[in-house]
Design a protein around this motif. Structure first.
Motif, short mmCIF file in Angstrom:
data_model
loop_
_atom_site.label_atom_id
_atom_site.label_comp_id
_atom_site.label_asym_id
_atom_site.label_seq_id
_atom_site.Cartn_x
_atom_site.Cartn_y
_atom_site.Cartn_z
N GLY A 635 0.83 -1.19 0.00
CA GLY A 635 0.00 0.00 0.00
C GLY A 635 0.87 1.24 0.00
O GLY A 635 2.07 1.18 0.32
N THR A 636 0.27 2.36 -0.35
CA THR A 636 1.00 3.61 -0.49
C THR A 636 0.68 4.54 0.68
O THR A 636 -0.49 4.67 1.07
CB THR A 636 0.63 4.29 -1.82
N ALA A 637 1.71 5.15 1.22
CA ALA A 637 1.51 6.14 2.28
C ALA A 637 0.65 7.28 1.75
O ALA A 637 0.74 7.67 0.58
CB ALA A 637 2.86 6.67 2.75
N VAL A 638 -0.21 7.80 2.63
CA VAL A 638 -1.16 8.83 2.19
C VAL A 638 -0.43 10.12 1.85
O VAL A 638 -0.69 10.75 0.82
CB VAL A 638 -2.22 9.08 3.28
N ASN A 639 0.50 10.53 2.70
CA ASN A 639 1.17 11.82 2.53
C ASN A 639 2.67 11.65 2.44
O ASN A 639 3.24 10.67 2.93
CB ASN A 639 0.84 12.76 3.70
N ASP A 640 3.30 12.60 1.82
CA ASP A 640 4.75 12.61 1.73
C ASP A 640 5.35 12.62 3.14
O ASP A 640 4.98 13.44 3.97
CB ASP A 640 5.20 13.86 0.96
N GLY A 641 6.21 11.67 3.40
CA GLY A 641 6.84 11.59 4.71
C GLY A 641 6.19 10.61 5.65
O GLY A 641 6.76 10.28 6.70
N ASP A 642 4.98 10.11 5.34
CA ASP A 642 4.33 9.13 6.20
C ASP A 642 5.13 7.83 6.22
O ASP A 642 5.67 7.39 5.19
CB ASP A 642 2.92 8.83 5.70
#
Length: 903
Positions: A635-642
């Motif tokens: 899955g992909t992190a929602v926000n940059d840096g998560d």
């Protein structure tokens, strides 16, 4: 480790874990000897012999096999959607003692599919038509004794025969001697049921109450000796502890060469311990033949006895021992991955144990009689059963076909009569699903008339042979057709196979159908004999939709169906289709050759829906992480840096509430709604430990699972949690888990700067009225069909804003247009999907370099075939990976994309 090596290990562990019901090589019974003939046969496929040959032709390729055996264990999974249907020969030698010469000797076959001819020492001994009931062959006069070798030769044929049901069906017609074979020897005077393969003793309970019960024992006794015999028939009933409950002795005189039926009446068993799913108490009935003068024991048979009374009420449902009971369970096919239908008894029993552990109380033995071990387990564990013969989809209007159907019904009843678990005999399934003569209305009506006439004759036989049980026909969801033709009036019970929300568009149509059918037939008891949705355990989604084959849609489907079934008292019961996935050779879809509607996989691993039913049916405290089988995720992190990505975890429980902990962090309590708790769980990259806990009356209940998660950064150039690779399914909204490589593919997304995604085009959707995206065509050349069954149609670009480095890129293609899927009986929409021409030619550029020129998938590789194009690429310009699709004819496509960073 390859797939089949792993399967062998799993199968060995399953067999070791199961209760053993294997027979010893020789099982002595006073006056009767039963010897297994399962070991050391020679077998060969036969494409040379002619009808009537009493020996196998020369030149066959023989191999050693043990029984049970099928010659279709492997070829049913071939890409060409074909398997061998023809003749096979089995041979075996054995010796008999001199003492056996004075006895009656029979060969007993528990099951061989579907036409069988038996030869003993080169001479014809007998034959049998039908693949799912047992039969005996008198062999004594053809055998040699005094230690001289005997040879049995058996020719089995599983070719289509228009005079033998089933003619068509959504399951595979395996060939071979796939159940046990025994050599049975008896005295001249013995129990027998020579015409229908039963044991010769039938036990009924004409009256049962909590205070007392009556038992009738009807015995068929044969005197094959040269003189009149004076006999004593002694029947003994013992309880579960072996204590004598009642006995009856009757005198019988029987002439030489004659048979006689005697019925003994045991009028009163006081305070009987009743049989039920909650307490399946069994007595034993032993019936013996003694010589009246010498008191020598000549023969003996033992049968189970369960005291119960039952009834079906059209308005109130099913009653057992005076109490209302909702029948909830599953149907069951008899095959297993790697074994076909040649299953050892341990697996037969294990299936019923898993059904019982689910909390079920009902088994529909479909669509044919199955191994006796299955029903013995139902007796012992308390599973109420329905058994049927394989008259499926269509009939042949010939007297030979009708005769075989009638004979199958009698064999089914006689061979299974003494199982207290059986309450229903059935004899047709969806018989008007694909009727013949649809273009000739007058001929079609005549065909319907013949179907109803056959049904009436089969129903009459059932009621005459066994008036103590109910009869049933299962129909597909065309109520008006079955009702108009009069078929619904024939059986005592009507079963409906309903797939609204699967083959039918509207899932709410299920409830409407039940109410409509009950309103128009208020006098007829109703069961739902099939319902289900495919659940490929490799496919998952956050947005389940009809026909996406995901585990999550199946959960949604069963949640709605069970709720509607339970709220209607007039629905006596329901059988999920199916207990386990099973082979259907002509099927395509996400897992070719497999019907994925099982609660268990083909090798009997539980799916999420199995846990759903446990939570709803079990009376003891239960909690289970339903998502545990999805053990490899991405899955992909929602926000940059998560450093985490959120995904849903569902827990099934019959307790009030539960709490979840991930990696030592509590996420709080959730109240169970409809037996389910749900959390949005933050997964970190790597291994994640999830524990769920619940409490009930001072006791703690918990479950745990380790999930390996590959976290994709929101920004691919992020230094923390750097990009290492990604697998993408284009035109898809589902995840795919390649269990053997532990690779996870995730749904596509539109391109976002700094991330990845497609530019241009739309998801491919086949025009079949079922699927909102993708195709259900089998893709040849791969075991991972879902990777190639979706695509972005008319794509112009694909972008991945990866950091500089060396990468390996694999582009996956398959031409989905223009290859027609066979119009199978189960496909109620009667549409094979879009038939647009596969006329497309395009170029592919990667980072401005021409990689594929004049690419024509269909012309170069064929239709519905997996094509993978792999290449390496060095990114040095900080512009990532840019894939350009330039159309020359038609629309470019891309099915899947795999990118791995090498260094």
């Amino acid at each position: 480790m390859d797939r089949y090596a792993l399967l062998k290990i799993n199968l060995a562990l399953l067999l070791a874990a199961c209760t053993s019901f294997s027979f010893s090589q020789k099982v002595p019974v006073p006056g009767r000897t039963v010897v297994s003939l399962n070991d050391q046969w020679d077998f060969s496929i036969d494409t040379l012999s002619k009808s009537g040959d009493n020996d196998a032709p020369k030149g066959l390729n023989w191999q050693k096999v043990n029984l049970p055996h099928t010659w279709n264990a492997a070829d049913v999974m071939d890409d060409d959607h074909d398997y061998y249907r023809g003749k096979g020969w089995y041979k075996k030698t054995f010796k008999l003692n001199e003492a056996d010469q004075s006895r009656r000797v029979f060969l007993y076959f528990k099951g061989a599919n579907q036409q069988t001819e038996v030869y003993v020492n080169g001479q014809y001994a007998g034959k049998h038509s039908g693949g799912y009931t047992g039969f005996s062959i008198r062999a004594g006069n053809l055998l040699k004794y005094n230690g001289v070798a005997n040879e049995i030769a058996v020719k089995v044929n599983n070719s289509l025969n228009e005079d033998i049901p089933p003619l068509t069906a959504d399951f595979t017609f395996y060939g071979g001697i796939y159940r046990d074979v025994y050599l049975v020897s008896t005295n001249n005077i013995h129990f027998d049921d020579p015409d229908y393969g039963g044991g010769g003793v039938c036990v009924t309970t004409p009256t049962v109450s909590t205070q007392k019960a009556a038992v009738d024992i009807r015995s068929n006794i044969v005197n094959s000796g040269p003189t009149t015999a004076s006999l004593q028939i002694v029947t003994l009933i013992q309880d579960q502890a072996g204590r004598q409950v009642s006995t009856q002795t009757s005198a019988l005189k029987i002439n030489a060469g004659q048979s006689s039926v005697i019925t003994q009446h045991i009028l009163s068993v006081s305070n009987p311990h009743l049989w039920s799913p909650d307490e399946p108490y069994l007595y034993t009935v032993s019936t013996r033949i003694y010589d009246a003068r010498s008191h020598q024991l000549l023969d003996e048979l033992s049968n189970p006895l369960g005291f119960r009374w039952f009834s079906f009420d059209a308005g109130k449902g099913f009653f057992l021992n005076g109490k209302a009971v909702k029948l909830i369970g599953a149907s069951r096919h008899q095959d297993f991955e790697g074994l076909g239908n040649a299953l050892p008894k341990q697996i037969q029993v294990h299936d019923i144990e898993m059904l019982k552990q689910m909390g079920a109380n009902f088994l529909r033995v479909a669509h044919y009689p199955q191994d006796a071990a299955l029903l013995e387990a139902c007796d012992r564990l308390g599973i109420i059963a329905s058994v049927e013969i394989p008259v499926v989809n269509t009939i042949t209007e010939s007297e030979t076909f009708y005769h075989n159907c009638r004979n199958m019904v009698r064999e089914m009843i006689h061979q299974n009569f003494n199982h207290p678990s059986i309450l229903i005999w059935a004899y047709m399934n969806e018989i008007m699903l694909r009727p013949k003569f649809e273009k000739d209305k007058l001929r079609l009506e005549q065909y319907y008339k013949h179907v109803v006439e056959l049904a009436q004759s089969l129903d009459d036989i059932c009621r005459r042979e066994d008036p103590s049980r109910y009869t049933m026909i299962s129909n597909h969801g065309n109520f008006d057709l079955y009702n108009r033709t009069g078929l619904t009036a024939v059986p005592m019970l009507v079963g409906w196979n309903l797939y609204d929300g699967w083959y039918g568009k509207d899932i709410n149509g299920f409830a409407r159908f039940m109410d409509h059918a009950h309103q128009l037939m208020p006098e007829k008891p109703m069961l739902i004999t099939e319902y289900g949705a495919d659940a490929d355990p490799r496919l998952h989604t956050d947005t389940p939709v009809r026909f996406d084959k995901t585990v999550e849609y199946a959960e949604h489907y069963h949640h709605i169906y069970l709720k509607e079934i339970l709220k209607r008292p007039f629905v006596a019961g329901a059988a999920i289709w199916n207990l386990a996935d099973f082979n259907s050779n002509l099927r395509e879809e996400s897992m070719p050759h497999i019907n994925n509607k099982g609660l268990l996989t083909w090798n009997r691993q539980a799916k999420n829906v199995y846990y759903f039913y446990q939570a709803n049916l079990l009376k003891s405290p239960f909690i289970k992480i339903a998502s545990a089988l999805w053990a490899y995720r991405t899955g992909t992190a929602v926000n940059d840096g998560d450093t985490t990505a959120l995904q849903t975890i569902r827990v099934y429980t019959n307790l009030d509430s539960a709490q979840l902990c991930i990696n030592g962090k509590l996420l709080g309590w959730q109240k169970a709604i409809d037996k389910q708790c749900q959390w949005q769980v933050p997964f970190i990259n790597g291994e994640n430990m999830i524990v769920v806990t619940a409490y009930d009356r001072g006791k703690t209940y918990n479950d745990d699972v380790r999930i390996n998660f590959k976290l994709q950064p929101a920004n691919l150039k992020r230094v923390t949690n750097p990009f290492t690779g990604i697998n993408i399914l284009l035109g898809s909204k589902r995840y795919f888990v390649d269990d053997f490589n532990h690779e996870v593919w995730q749904p596509d997304q539109p391109y976002q700067k700094g991330s990845w995604g497609f530019i241009g085009g739309v998801p491919y959707a086949v025009n079949n009225g079922r699927q909102s995206y993708g195709s259900d065509k089998a893709i040849s050349g791969t075991a991972n069909d879902p990777v190639f069954q979706t695509q972005q149609l008319g794509i112009t670009q694909y972008r991945l804003d990866v950091p500089n480095g060396n990468y390996e890129i694999t582009m996956d293609f398959a031409e989905l247009m223009g290859s027609k899927t066979k119009d199978l009986a189960y496909n109620l929409s009667r549409s094979a999907g879009s038939q647009q021409s596969a006329d497309r030619v395009f170029d592919v550029y990667i980072n401005d370099k021409l990689t594929l020129e004049d690419f024509n998938i269909a012309e170069q590789y064929g239709k519905a075939r997996a094509v993978s194009k792999k290449m390496q690429l060095v990114v040095t310009d900080d512009n990532g990976i840019r894939i350009l699709f330039r159309a020359k004819k038609g629309e470019p496509v891309l099915n899947a994309l795999q990118v791995k960073k090498i260094y």
